[in-house]
Every structure is written in structure tokens, then in C-alpha cells.
Design a protein around this motif. Structure first.
Motif, mmCIF file in Angstrom:
data_model
loop_
_atom_site.group_PDB
_atom_site.id
_atom_site.type_symbol
_atom_site.label_atom_id
_atom_site.label_comp_id
_atom_site.label_asym_id
_atom_site.label_seq_id
_atom_site.Cartn_x
_atom_site.Cartn_y
_atom_site.Cartn_z
ATOM 1 N N ALA A 1 1.007 3.946 -2.974
ATOM 2 C CA ALA A 1 0.698 5.368 -2.769
ATOM 3 C C ALA A 1 1.866 6.252 -3.190
ATOM 4 O O ALA A 1 1.693 7.303 -3.854
ATOM 5 C CB ALA A 1 0.329 5.608 -1.299
ATOM 6 N N LEU A 2 3.076 5.822 -2.773
ATOM 7 C CA LEU A 2 4.250 6.632 -3.129
ATOM 8 C C LEU A 2 4.459 6.680 -4.649
ATOM 9 O O LEU A 2 4.800 7.716 -5.222
ATOM 10 C CB LEU A 2 5.497 6.066 -2.449
ATOM 11 C CG LEU A 2 5.561 6.238 -0.917
ATOM 12 C CD1 LEU A 2 6.786 5.527 -0.361
ATOM 13 C CD2 LEU A 2 5.591 7.724 -0.546
ATOM 14 N N ASP B 1 1.146 0.393 -12.673
ATOM 15 C CA ASP B 1 1.854 1.658 -12.467
ATOM 16 C C ASP B 1 3.199 1.685 -13.189
ATOM 17 O O ASP B 1 3.653 2.736 -13.667
ATOM 18 C CB ASP B 1 2.061 1.897 -10.974
ATOM 19 C CG ASP B 1 0.747 2.213 -10.263
ATOM 20 O OD1 ASP B 1 -0.204 2.623 -10.965
ATOM 21 O OD2 ASP B 1 0.686 2.062 -9.024
ATOM 22 N N GLY C 1 0.814 -1.217 0.000
ATOM 23 C CA GLY C 1 0.000 0.000 0.000
ATOM 24 C C GLY C 1 0.841 1.258 0.000
ATOM 25 O O GLY C 1 0.571 2.230 -0.722
ATOM 26 N N VAL C 2 1.880 1.224 0.850
ATOM 27 C CA VAL C 2 2.771 2.404 0.908
ATOM 28 C C VAL C 2 3.462 2.628 -0.433
ATOM 29 O O VAL C 2 3.539 3.755 -0.955
ATOM 30 C CB VAL C 2 3.790 2.224 2.045
ATOM 31 C CG1 VAL C 2 4.848 3.329 1.981
ATOM 32 C CG2 VAL C 2 3.093 2.235 3.398
ATOM 33 N N GLN D 1 2.172 6.254 -6.983
ATOM 34 C CA GLN D 1 1.125 7.074 -7.587
ATOM 35 C C GLN D 1 1.442 8.571 -7.423
ATOM 36 O O GLN D 1 1.298 9.374 -8.346
ATOM 37 C CB GLN D 1 -0.231 6.739 -6.933
ATOM 38 C CG GLN D 1 -1.424 7.369 -7.644
ATOM 39 C CD GLN D 1 -1.677 6.742 -9.013
ATOM 40 O OE1 GLN D 1 -1.256 5.623 -9.283
ATOM 41 N NE2 GLN D 1 -2.360 7.463 -9.879
ATOM 42 N N ALA D 2 1.866 8.932 -6.191
ATOM 43 C CA ALA D 2 2.188 10.340 -5.940
ATOM 44 C C ALA D 2 3.369 10.793 -6.797
ATOM 45 O O ALA D 2 3.398 11.917 -7.310
ATOM 46 C CB ALA D 2 2.492 10.538 -4.448
#
Length: 733
Positions: free
Chosen positions: A36-37, A222, A32-33, A39-40
Motif C-alpha cells: 500500500a505504501l 511495483d 500489505g502495508v 503504491q501510494a
């Protein structure tokens, strides 16, 4: 023991379950981390590129357009060319580029601008607004034929704020570009780290594929996006490299010379225009300082000030006379700028120069024209008074010569006075002729008689070791020209030859003969006449020969020569329709050859004269506002037997004439007098008696005299007594 082993066996799955659960939880949390990273970070990459493409890139394009409008070939350049040359093509370009500037400015202001960018744009806009405001005055100046200096003084605009504004925009844009690049590189670098962590996570997820499979799907998705973004970035980088290549091509093909040096002023780059203009290639000058361009006209203190200013980050603008590789020189309007790194330190210096040699030559021609105009005004201002003085001197000397016995010391002194007066008259005529204040009176003239008169004067005033000889080659030769101007031509050529001998032993030979027609000359039944003046002096160098006929050029020390003699000769010969040439070699003397159109002699010219001054008993009305001239004329004419009534007021003379118009046989008058001019006096006199003969004696020779009745005779001051006596008899007889 069994229970204990069971307990252990029960705890192993539990521990495995707990371990698996912990692994799953860690994997899930880590996935998850990472997701998220990632994607950001991808959002950061996209946003960085979006900011660059929609802001920084567009600003860079608009700044290039503004630079093109302000630089060489832009509206400021065309505006200045229009002011200097007053040509419509430059006006049209300037007006078109003003409209284009407004369009670029509108597009620029539609972007998100900082306060500094807005201030820089406003500075440029104000400068262009001044050009736009001054353009109507420049158009009016061109329509009314103002001089370039006067127009420039009225419409000159200070470009410094616009140049500073453009430099500010470029600096801000460079900072934005550098910031965008750093941001993009940082995002890509962090993305690469996340990719490595992702691969490690995949290895961990293999141990729990069922639990983290969906994380792997997201990760690969991604990753595909990242690869696509990186591909797009690579494509954009290639586009930027192509743009930089075009910029390099523009610099190389710039119409201005460009030099780039390091901080020690050692040359690193010169463009093609520099090589074309100066002859030096980059290989010739790489590693040198620009000192090899110095012509020596600029003081060392100026270069020191330039270096000090550049070291402080200040730009310099000015004009140099630079030296080319072949030794010749050119004028360059130069701007030298320090090039700053993104951190603000000076990393290079750039010099941009425009060849303004033709502009300088045009300005020098204007200055030369002003100088000639000043000479004309000076000559016209002093000629009248000076020639009146000479008239008194010549007339008084003539009267004195009548009482001096031939061959006496007194007669010799009087002859020297006549020589000095004739030389002074020649000098005034040179000034008047050069300034074109006195027109020529073309008629048939015995050139041999002119030469004999000039050589007679020169023999009395040149050192005895110089021999002057004249060879007429048989028959008399008549040319069509002005006698005074022919006298000037012969006098100047002979005097120039005498000065060339510099007081040493030498000969001056004058030869007169028939000549073949010059090249491209129209056929003439009267033929052509050649005058040759040769001296055996030191001759002339090639440099002197190149400038020989230029006004004010002289090889004599200051105050020894006016530099007008040969330029006057050149102008007079061309005015008469002839041609002049010369041959000179160092150590072998010089020969000047003049070919003039021939003429048929008038009967009065061919008639023999016994050398006596004609006399008479008629009554003469004499008018001149100068008391000395009036007294001299009165004594001279009285000595010749005439009855003279002299007046220094034309109004008084007119009243005397009105009292008895039949009393006078001839009127002799000055041309320029207070209260009433000579022309007005003659008109008033001929209203009373239309047949009275008139002679004008004046320091001014008008181009046309309009009076009723028979045409007056015009005699230049200083008046030769014999000529005046002959003209009086011509009218009265």
C-alpha cells in the motif's frame, strides 16, 4: 514422563504452527502495508511530476514569452523606438507583438492561477493596454512630424507596474518550481526507503515463500514501475538541464550588458556584451566592485541611496555615464535588482544596462537645434530696433564728420564712433547669418577692397603692438559672394587672430592670390581666389582644433566671446560654394585658408571713384516709422542738396503722394511699418505712377520683394550715407 514428552512434542508443532502462522500473518501484514505504501508513493511521484509538467513548466514557458515581449527587442522597446525615430518597421513590430501578447495572455489564463498570479497578469495587461491605447496618437504624431520630446510627453507610459508584475510572476513560478522539486525529491527518497524495506521483506518471505509468493510478485511489479518512473524522471531532469543551458546562452548573448555580484557588490559574472562594450573581460573585473565604471558625473550620495535601496530589496532604475577601459565614456540606461533565494533572502545583485549613447546624441541634437532656433528668434527680434539705432548713429556721425576738420580730435572721436557702429553691425549680422534669418545677395565683389576696409577698422581698434599687413599680390581679385557676408568672414578671421595674440607682440598677415580649383569642384571660367590669414600666436591644441567650427565653442572666459565667429565663417564659406581649411601647431601660430569662386567685375565696380559723395536737387518722398531714423535721413539728404518731404506714417505719405503724383522724383521707404508695410506702400504708389524709382532701407532683408514696375534697390540698415547717396544717383541718372 512419556505423557509429558508427548505433550511437549505436541506443543512443538503447535508452537511451530503458531510461529509459522504468526510469521505468515506478520509477513502478510507487512507485505500489505509495504504494498500500500509503495503504491501510494508511486502515485505521489506520478502526481508530483504531472503537476510540474502540466502547471509549473507551462507557466515557466509562458513567463519566458512574456519576458521576451517586455524586454529588449520586445513590444515596449519597439514602441519607444517608434516614438523616438518614427520608423514604420518599429510600428509593424509593435503591432505584431501586441497581438502575440494577447495570445500568450489567453494561454496563461487558461492555466490554474493563484490570486497573486492573476493580479500580476492584470498589472502587465493594464500597462500593455496603455501602450496599445497610446499607439494611434504616436502614429498621428509621426504622420504630423511632431518632435520626439513632444510625442514622448504625450504617449509616455509608466512601465513600473508591468515590471513589478513580471517579477511577481517569476517569483511565484520560482516558488512553485522549488516546491515541485522538493515534493518529487521527497517522494523518490521515501520510495528508496520502501525498496530497502521490500528487500528485507523478501528475505523474510523466503522463509515462507509459499505464503508470501504472491506478495513478492506484486513487489517486483511495483519495483519495475518505480524503475520506469525513475528513468522518466532522469530524462526530464536532463531536459531541464538543457533548458537551463539555453537560458544561460541567452544571458551570455543578450544585447544588454549584464553584471552579477555577490551581496558585497563584488563581481561574479559579466556577459559578452559587457566585454564588447566596455573592453573589460570577466578576468579583469572578477572580485572588483562596479566602481571602476564610474565616470565621476554621478554624485556619491546617489550611489549610497542605491546601495541602501538594494539592501532593502528595492530595485533601482536610472541612467549612468560610464567609463570604458580605453577611457572613453558611454551612456547606459541601467536597472539593478536584488536576486532573492527561495527563502526570500538576498543572495546576489544583477545589473542590466542598455547602451543609449546614440539616443542621447539624438536628444542633444534636438536641444542644439532648439538653442539655434532661440538664437534666431532673439536675433530677429532685436535686429530691427538695433539696426535703426545704428542707422541714427552712423548717419549722425557722418553729418558730424562733414563739419569736423581733418586730423582734429573731433574727427578722431567721430571715427571711433563709426568703428564701434560697424562692429555692432557685424555682431548683429553674425547672429542673423548664423540663424539663417538673412539670405545672401550674391554678386561680383572686390575682395581686396573688403579686406582694406576691415583692416582699416581693425588697425584702429587693436593694440599697437599687433601689426596687420595685407598683401594683394598684384591685380584686384573679384569673387562671387555677398559683400556683407564677405566682410563678416574677413572680420571674424582677423579678430580671431588678434584675440589669439592676447595683446602680445605679433603679426597678422593677409594674402590674396589666384588659386587652383578645390578637389571635386566644377570647372569655372572665372577661376578661384585664395585668401590666407596667418598669425604668429600660440597656436591651437588638438582638442581645440576638433571643436573649432562648432557653434558656441570658445576657449575664452564666460562673457568674452559668443563662440559663433568661426562657425559663422564656416557656414558662409560653404554657402558661397567655397572651402575653408586651417593649419595650426602649438607655439607656431595658425593659418586659415579660404578658397572662393572668382567672378568678373561689373563695370560700376571697376569704375574709378573720386571719393566724393554724389549730390542732387531732386525731390524725395521719405517714409520711416522711426522718428530718429527719419530725422537722420532727412538731415543727410538735405545736406546733399535734395528737397525732402519726410513722413513717419505710410498712410499720410500715401495721401500726400495721391495729391500730386508727379511732385516726387524718388521714394525711399522702410520695409516693416505699422498700418502699412513698405511693399503695400510701393504697390499703392505705383498704381498711381508706375515708373517712380524706389529704395528700401530696412533692418530686414526679405528673400523676395514682389511689387509692380522696376525692381527696387534694397539697402540694409544701418545705412552707410555714401552708399545711399550712390544708389540714389544710380536710380535718378
Amino acid at each position: 514422563m512419556t505423557e509429558s514428552r508427548a505433550h511437549v512434542s505436541m506443543h512443538r508443532p503447535l508452537r511451530a504452527a503458531l510461529s509459522a502462522l504468526a510469521l505468515v500473518l506478520v509477513t502478510v501484514i507487512l507485505g500489505g502495508v509495504l504494498g500500500a505504501l509503495t503504491q501510494a508513493q508511486f502515485k505521489e511521484v506520478r502526481q508530483s511530476w504531472l503537476d510540474y509538467s502540466t502547471g509549473t513548466e507551462r507557466k515557466g514557458i509562458l513567463i519566458s514569452e512574456v519576458r521576451a515581449l517586455l524586454g529588449y527587442g520586445g513590444l515596449i522597446h519597439n514602441y519607444k523606438n517608434f516614438v523616438l525615430r518614427q520608423e514604420d518597421r518599429y510600428l509593424g513590430e509593435t503591432q505584431r507583438q501586441l497581438v502575440e501578447f494577447d495570445e500568450v495572455l489567453s494561454r496563461f489564463r487558461a492555466l490554474d492561477l493563484s490570486g497573486d498570479e492573476e493580479a500580476a497578469l492584470s498589472a502587465i495587461e493594464r500597462t500593455i493596454a496603455e501602450y496599445n491605447a497610446n499607439l494611434p496618437l504616436a502614429i498621428r504624431a509621426a504622420d504630423e512630424g511632431w518632435s520626439a520630446e513632444r510625442t514622448d510627453a504625450q504617449v509616455r507610459v509608466d512601465d513600473s507596474q508591468a515590471i513589478a508584475g513580471l517579477a511577481q510572476l517569476e517569483r511565484i513560478w520560482s516558488e512553485l518550481q522549488a516546491s515541485s522539486t522538493r515534493r518529487l525529491l521527497a517522494a523518490v527518497g521515501q520510495g528508496q526507503q520502501l525498496i530497502w524495506i521490500g528487500f528485507l521483506s523478501i528475505a523474510a518471505l523466503v522463509m515462507a515463500a509459499l505464503l508470501v509468493g504472491w506478495l513478492l510478485i506484486l513487489l517486483f511489479r511495483d519495483l519495475r514501475h518505480a524503475v520506469a518512473d525513475l528513468a522518466n524522471e532522469l530524462s526530464e531532469r536532463k531536459r531541464l538541464e538543457a533548458s537551463e543551458g539555453r537560458l544561460a546562452t541567452a544571458v551570455e548573448q543578450s544585447p544588454a550588458t549584464i553584471i552579477i555580484t555577490d551581496t558585497n557588490a563584488q563581481i561574479q559574472y559579466v556577459n559578452a556584451k559587457f566585454t564588447q562594450l566596455t573592453g573589460w573581460t570577466l578576468d579583469d573585473v572578477r572580485g572588483q566592485t562596479p566602481a571602476f565604471l564610474q565616470s565621476g558625473d554621478t554624485e556619491d550620495s546617489v550611489y549610497r541611496d542605491i546601495r541602501a535601496g538594494l539592501s532593502n530589496g528595492e530595485a533601482w532604475h536610472g541612467i549612468f555615464r560610464n567609463r570604458k577601459k580605453d577611457g572613453s565614456s558611454y551612456w547606459a540606461e541601467t536597472t539593478i535588482l536584488p536576486l532573492l533565494s527561495p527563502e526570500g533572502s538576498i543572495q546576489n545583485f544583477i545589473g542590466i544596462s542598455e547602451d543609449i549613447t546614440e539616443k542621447r546624441q539624438a536628444r542633444d541634437q534636438v536641444v542644439r537645434a532648439q538653442k539655434l532656433e532661440a538664437v534666431g528668434q532673439l536675433a530677429g527680434g532685436v535686429a530691427h530696433d538695433f539696426n535703426n539705432i545704428l542707422t541714427t548713429i552712423v548717419g549722425s556721425a557722418h553729418l558730424a564728420s562733414l563739419d569736423a576738420s581733418e586730423g582734429s580730435d573731433l574727427a578722431g572721436e567721430i571715427a571711433q564712433i563709426n568703428i564701434a557702429a560697424r562692429r555692432a553691425q557685424s555682431l548683429v549680422n553674425e547672429l542673423l547669418t548664423f540663424a539663417r534669418r538673412e539670405p545672401g545677395d550674391m554678386r561680383a565683389v572686390d575682395l581686396g577692397q573688403i579686406i582694406e576696409e576691415v583692416t582699416g577698422l581693425l588697425k584702429a581698434s587693436t593694440p599697437p603692438m599687433i601689426t596687420i599687413r595685407f598683401d594683394p599680390e598684384g591685380a584686384r581679385h573679384f569673387v562671387r559672394g555677398d559683400p556683407t557676408h564677405l566682410h563678416q568672414i574677413v572680420m571674424n578671421l582677423c579678430r580671431n587672430a588678434a584675440e589669439a595674440l592676447e595683446g602680445s607682440q605679433g603679426n597678422i598677415k593677409l594674402k590674396l592670390s589666384a588659386a587652383a580649383p578645390p578637389a571635386n569642384a566644377a570647372p569655372r571660367t572665372e577661376g578661384w581666389v585664395r585668401l590666407t590669414v596667418r598669425d604668429d600666436g600660440p597656436g591651437m591644441s588638438a582638442e581645440t582644433q576638433r571643436h573649432l567650427f562648432e557653434p558656441f565653442f570658445t576657449t575664452k572666459p564666460l562673457g568674452k566671446s559668443s563662440g559663433l565667429g568661426l562657425s559663422v565663417v564656416y557656414g558662409l564659406v560653404n554657402e558661397m560654394g567655397g572651402e575653408i581649411s586651417f593649419v595650426s601647431d602649438l607655439g607656431a601660430g595658425s593659418t586659415f585658408t579660404i578658397i572662393l569662386p572668382g567672378a568678373e567685375a561689373a563695370e560700376e565696380t571697376l569704375a574709378s571713384r573720386d571719393g566724393t559723395t554724389p549730390r542732387g536737387t531732386e525731390r524725395i518722398l521719405l517714409v520711416d516709422d522711426e522718428a530718429e531714423v527719419l530725422g537722420t535721413f532727412r538731415r543727410l539728404l538735405t545736406r546733399l542738396g535734395y528737397r525732402v518731404e519726410a513722413f513717419n506714417s505710410p498712410m499720410t505719405a500715401l495721401e500726400r503722394f495721391k495729391a500730386d503724383p508727379a511732385r516726387f522724383d524718388i521714394l525711399i521707404s522702410d520695409m516693416v511699418m505699422p498700418d502699412m508695410s513698405g511693399e503695400d506702400l510701393v504697390r499703392a504708389v505705383r498704381d498711381l505712377r508706375d515708373d517712380i524709382p524706389v529704395i528700401y532701407c530696412s533692418a530686414y532683408k526679405p528673400r523676395r520683394v514682389t511689387v509692380p514696375g522696376p525692381a527696387p534697390i534694397l539697402i540694409d540698415k544701418p545705412v552707410q550715407p555714401a552708399k545711399l547717396a550712390q544708389e540714389i544717383r544710380t536710380l535718378l541718372d
